[in-house]
Design an enzyme around this catalytic site. Sequence first.
Site, PDB file in Angstrom:
ATOM      1  CE  LYS A  66      -0.942   1.908   3.485  1.00  0.00           C
ATOM      2  NZ  LYS A  66      -0.294   3.141   3.043  1.00  0.00           N
ATOM      3  CD  GLN A 112      -3.600  -4.185   7.553  1.00  0.00           C
ATOM      4  OE1 GLN A 112      -3.665  -3.231   6.775  1.00  0.00           O
ATOM      5  NE2 GLN A 112      -4.124  -5.352   7.273  1.00  0.00           N
ATOM      6  CG  ASP A 123      -9.933   0.510   5.500  1.00  0.00           C
ATOM      7  OD1 ASP A 123      -9.748   0.173   4.320  1.00  0.00           O
ATOM      8  OD2 ASP A 123      -9.143   0.246   6.422  1.00  0.00           O
TER       9      ASP A 123
END
Length: 300
Positions: free
Chosen positions: A59, A103, A126
């Site tokens: 990422k 995460q 997200d």
Amino acid sequence: MTETKIGAKIIDGKGFAAKLRARVTTETARLKTDHGIVPGLAAVLVGKDLASQVYVRNKNKQTVDAGMNSLGETLPVDTSGKDLLAEIDKLNTDPAVHGILVQLPLPDQIDPHAVIDAINPAKDVDGFHLRNVGLLATRRGGMVPCTPLGCLMMLEDRLGDLTGLNAVIVGRSNIVGKPMAQLLLSANCTVTIAHSRTADLPAICQSADILVAAVGRPQMIKGDWIKPGATVIDVGINRVPAAEEGKTRLVGDVAFDEAIDIAGAITPVPGGVGPMTIACLLRNTLIAACQQNDIDVPDI
Ligand code: NDP
């Protein structure tokens, strides 16, 4: 089946993601030239989970390649919930940070819901914050979770208008299954969500024009569970032993070698849904940067 026929059936997520990233890169450059803004994406990783480290490294690279700033931190595995919330608070108020990603999974001592709830919804790229979940469910915009968004884009690219199609999603997680169902419902599909307590899963799957597998069980969905001609999206990422001693390989939740003969189209693992997830994350970060600066959002 011939190579050409197989090739035509495979949905090339890797290629699709590269095109999406190219559009994001162009619009990111435009944002910088026209408004002096460089989108910033902060990833917070707690601990040293190997799969998470690989994802965050990928990422970071793709964020920089798209012309964005890659920020964020790796915190020690024994970080307390309080300290993580303090870090989120810092990122929430940092004007250089337009997107925040925490995460998952987090170590046991940290409540993931408290952390997700603490992220500024405008920076929640997200799409996991309760506000964004509610906006999606009521079809009022908001940040859309990256994996299901990538799946929808590939489905619409392949099939065009999805109206009236029967969609079955196997898996009901907050991250994949449920938002996928909301997106397909909004696209006018007739949606069924299956899970570990579903009775006669093969028969439910056989009714699907669109079958999305998000289970986390290697090759669980067999070829004869698939309706001939159906479009199959395999979200699963499972590491299994490879033929070569001591090596491993990645497989999906669908028995690909069986499904390829029956499905109309299918995403491979790897090279299907995975690359689209990061591409959609970059897309969401660009959108977040525009929205936070009252700039028209490009059509990407
Ligand atoms: P979760 O573990 O959160 O959810 C799995 C779901 O599968 C649950 O709803 C569970 O049902 C259901 N399930 C488990 N066993 C069965 C069974 N035997 N029959 C029917 N349903 C079953 O996983 P995620 O949604 O987070 O992820 C799913 C998969 O997708 C994983 O392999 C993950 O690695 C992958 N993934 C891939 C991404 C990508 O970018 N490609 C991104 C995110 C995930 P119940 O609710 O009843 O327990």
